[in-house]
Design an enzyme around this catalytic site. Structure first.
Site, short mmCIF file in Angstrom:
data_model
loop_
_atom_site.label_atom_id
_atom_site.label_comp_id
_atom_site.label_asym_id
_atom_site.label_seq_id
_atom_site.Cartn_x
_atom_site.Cartn_y
_atom_site.Cartn_z
CG HIS A 569 9.08 -22.33 65.33
ND1 HIS A 569 8.07 -21.45 64.00
CD2 HIS A 569 7.99 -22.31 66.40
CE1 HIS A 569 6.59 -22.14 64.81
NE2 HIS A 569 6.82 -22.32 66.28
CB CYS A 588 6.45 -22.70 69.82
SG CYS A 588 7.70 -24.01 70.69
#
Length: 745
Positions: A569, A588
């Site tokens: 992201h 992440c």
């Protein structure tokens, strides 16, 4: 004086009985002759059996009383001028059981059947005479001089002829032994359940002929397999795990068969470890999950033994990727094997050097191996000298110290073995473990229908690359997970879509480990951060952040649903990309240029849409937008602490997660094939605390509705609508359970 009339009357009764018998036999014979023959075999037999003319039969006498043995004579006698049976008649099918099959010269006694054992019953009925004609088979069995027709009739009873073997005569004893060994249920040559059936099927199809030897000598296939096994170190494997039998010492069929199967087992071991690795990834950590790609033993047998070059065919089980092959070349260079053949020190007596003492001169031994030893140890002084002097002894002592041997300076058996073993040092070990990790990855990294496109992210290098048609299309910097419980997992999954303006659904680990403790200190902290607190249907807490510029996920989320619940992201914290080491997230991966990344992926999957970074940015707003890929793109998250860059230079990176150290420790424990076994890792607990843990002045949305908050599940919130959180598959015994990972902003 005897009463002749009485004797005459007795004799007359005998004559009358004989005459009645003769008439009965004649009538039966006539009826039999009137019966039409129904097959070629019957016609042939009929032609071959002589029949007497009635005029040639002499009048009966008292000696002819044995009617049961002579009743078949009308069918057994024939004039001498009868024509012989032609070849077709001789090859005809055997006669039916009702046809008599006797030779012309067979004696009446040879034709006797059951009635012959009861002569007293012969004159009573016709049934006493019928059996000889109804049972020709016993008669033919006792008549060695029978005509061709009777011989044909007896052929079906003969033992079937064994088919000719295709095994060369010189290999038949070995084939017989292989058949015996493979039939033995106690055979332990093959370690895995699917290997032995494959071996049995392979060798039975060859009639158990050996494939690695012929006439006791190695075939080209055998030589090729042995050459590959002995050179296993070139691929970062351990040759000791693939023992090669001594075929030169195998002089008996038993020894050759045993060596054959042992070499086959080593061949399968090499193929399996070359393709899947010396250790299973679950041995290293619970946050690694790659698709399995085991070998098919039957395919290995067929592929290697039918190949023109068995060594090349066996080598084909190593990873085909370019980056792996480049590491293999660098491994050879690090071992000093790049410019010439490997120097091997021959075995021999121990060599030592004794320094001079007060009145004793130095003792120097002479040996033809010393020049090779000087070359191997890098001694440039007197390179051709065969003297084991002080210089050579000091070099040997230094080498012994480097390989954890007692530094005696004596060239003994253990030192020679260590000298001939592949060179090891820190850089070599690092290359070897990285080659091992390449074996875990899928053989096909990309999606075939979009030019084999794929994403590969290297955690220690903090870079992400998009590859297509074997070339790099685009690259960017990334931020990865912190070492420890927040480490980014290693995995292969497929990216299915991109979400523009994502909602950040805070993962449970962050909620319970960070935000709830913060609420105890400051009940307004979530409001100030723009986060929303809700209560789920089960009473658990859910915290989310709506789309926007300040969203922790930035403007774009790249979704590849996985069991670790991680994704890639954007991020508002752009300053972190300026650091050399970028392990800051909760698991992440943050991407430096997400708009460019999105346009590259969309143009690969939808080239006619012509997405640009500007077009992507024009979608920024307050509502989520999902851009789905017609073709999912594989995402491979790797851990490469050693790799070859675009300039061909070998690069090393810090072992930020300690993966190299763990793998080297496992390899050096010499546990061998135990490292291939799958292990189950215990999973971390994500149990949610009771609602009472919320401060009394903090309320969650849904509290007034009796916890009846509706909406998607956490997995659906995480990866977008339409995806239900999948239930984890049942874990087989010995299968690794992937850890549930932490999601981060």
């Amino acid at each position: 004086m005897r009463d002749c009339s009485n004797n005459r009357r007795g004799f007359d009764r005998v004559l009358m009985a004989v005459a009645a018998t003769f008439l009965t036999v004649s009538a039966s014979s006539a009826l039999a002759q009137d019966t039409p023959r129904t097959s070629a075999a019957e016609l042939a037999i009929d032609a071959a059996v002589p029949r007497p003319e009635p005029a040639n039969v002499p009048p009966p006498t008292a000696a002819d009383f044995k009617a049961d043995t002579t009743a078949a004579l009308p069918d057994a006698a024939k004039p001498a001028d009868t024509k012989p049976v032609d070849a077709q008649a001789a090859d005809a099918k055997p006669a039916e059981p009702t046809a008599p099959a006797t030779a012309p010269e067979a004696k009446p006694a040879d034709l006797a059947t059951a009635p012959a054992t009861k002569p007293a019953d012969a004159p009573k009925t016709d049934t006493a005479i019928a059996p000889p004609a109804a049972a020709p088979a016993p008669a033919t069995a006792t008549a060695p001089a029978a005509t061709p027709a009777p011989a044909t009739a007896a052929a079906p009873a003969a033992e079937p002829v064994k088919a000719a073997s295709n095994v060369p005569a010189e290999d038949q004893p070995v084939a017989d032994k292989l058949r015996e060994m493979l039939a033995n249920k106690s055979l332990r040559t093959f370690d895995r359940k699917n290997e032995r059936p494959a071996a049995e099927k392979f060798y039975s199809a060859r009639e158990y002929a050996p494939v690695f030897t012929h006439g006791g000598k190695l075939t080209e296939t055998g030589k090729g397999v042995i050459a590959r096994l002995k050179d296993a170190a070139a691929d970062g494997l351990d040759p000791a795990e693939y023992p090669v039998p001594d075929f030169a010492a195998a002089t008996s069929p038993d020894a050759l068969a045993d060596a054959e199967l042992k070499l086959a087992a080593s061949m399968l071991d090499y193929a399996r470890q070359a393709q899947s690795g010396r250790m299973h990834w679950s041995q290293v950590s619970g946050d690694i999950l790659y698709p399995e790609h085991p070998i098919d033993p039957a395919e290995v047998f067929a592929n290697v033994t039918s190949a023109k070059d068995a060594s090349t065919a066996l080598d084909g089980y190593n990873p085909p990727q370019k980056l792996y092959k480049e590491l293999k070349k660098k491994l050879a260079e690090l071992r000093g094997q790049g410019d010439g053949p490997v120097i091997t020190i021959a075995e021999g007596p121990a060599l030592k050097y004794v320094a001079a003492k007060k009145k004793q001169p130095a003792v120097e031994m002479d040996d033809p191996r010393v020049p090779d030893l000087r070359n191997k140890l890098g001694i440039t002084e007197n390179p051709d000298s065969t003297t084991y002097d002080a210089t050579v002894a000091r070099a040997v002592e230094k080498f012994q110290n480097s390989v954890d041997l007692k530094p005696t300076g004596v060239l003994d058996e253990r030192t020679v073995k260590a000298l001939n073993s592949p060179k090891r040092d820190k850089q070599i070990d690092t290359v070897i473990v990285n080659m091992e990790r390449w074996r875990w990855l899928p053989r096909q990294l990309g999606a075939a229908n979009v030019g084999n496109a794929y994403v590969i992210l290297n955690i220690p290098d903090y870079t992400l690359k998009v590859m297509q048609n074997g070339a790099q299309v685009w690259t960017t910097r990334v931020v990865t997970g912190k070492p420890g419980t927040h480490a980014t997992p290693l995995l292969t999954e497929t990216m299915k879509y991109i979400t523009v303006n994502p909602t950040w659904n805070v993962p449970p680990s962050i909620i319970y480990n960070e935000y709830l403790p913060a609420l105890q200190q400051d009940p307004t902290v979530l409001q100030r951060m723009g986060l929303r607190l809700e209560r789920n249907r089960d009473g658990s807490i859910h915290i989310s952040q709506p789309p926007g510029e300040a969203n922790a996920l930035g403007r774009i989320r790249f979704n590849f649903p996985n069991k670790f619940l991680v994704y890639q992201h954007d991020t508002p914290d752009k300053y972190l990309f300026g650091k050399d080491e970028r392990a800051f997230s909760h698991g992440c991966m943050r991407v430096q240029n997400p708009d460019q990344y999105a346009s590259v992926l969309l143009n690969i999957t939808m080239p006619n849409e012509r997405y640009t970074p500007e077009k992507i940015r024009s979608m920024y707003g307050s509502s989520e937008i999902d851009l789905k890929f017609p073709t999912p793109i594989p995402v491979n998250i790797t851990y490469q602490t050693a790799f070859v860059d675009d300039a061909g230079k070998l690069q090393f990176r810090r072992d930020v997660y300690g993966r190299d150290a763990t793998m080297l420790s496992l390899l050096k424990n010499n546990r061998g094939k135990d490292l291939e076994m799958v292990v189950a890792h215990s999973q971390p607990s994500y149990s949610r605390p009771p609602s009472s843990s919320l401060p009394s002045n903090v309320y969650a949305s849904g509290d007034n509705t009796g916890f009846n908050s509706s909406g998607p599940s956490f997995f659906e919130r995480l990866f977008g609508g339409g995806f239900a959180q999948p239930a984890p598959p049942p874990v087989r015994r010995g299968q690794a359970q992937p850890q549930r990972r932490v999601i981060t902003r």
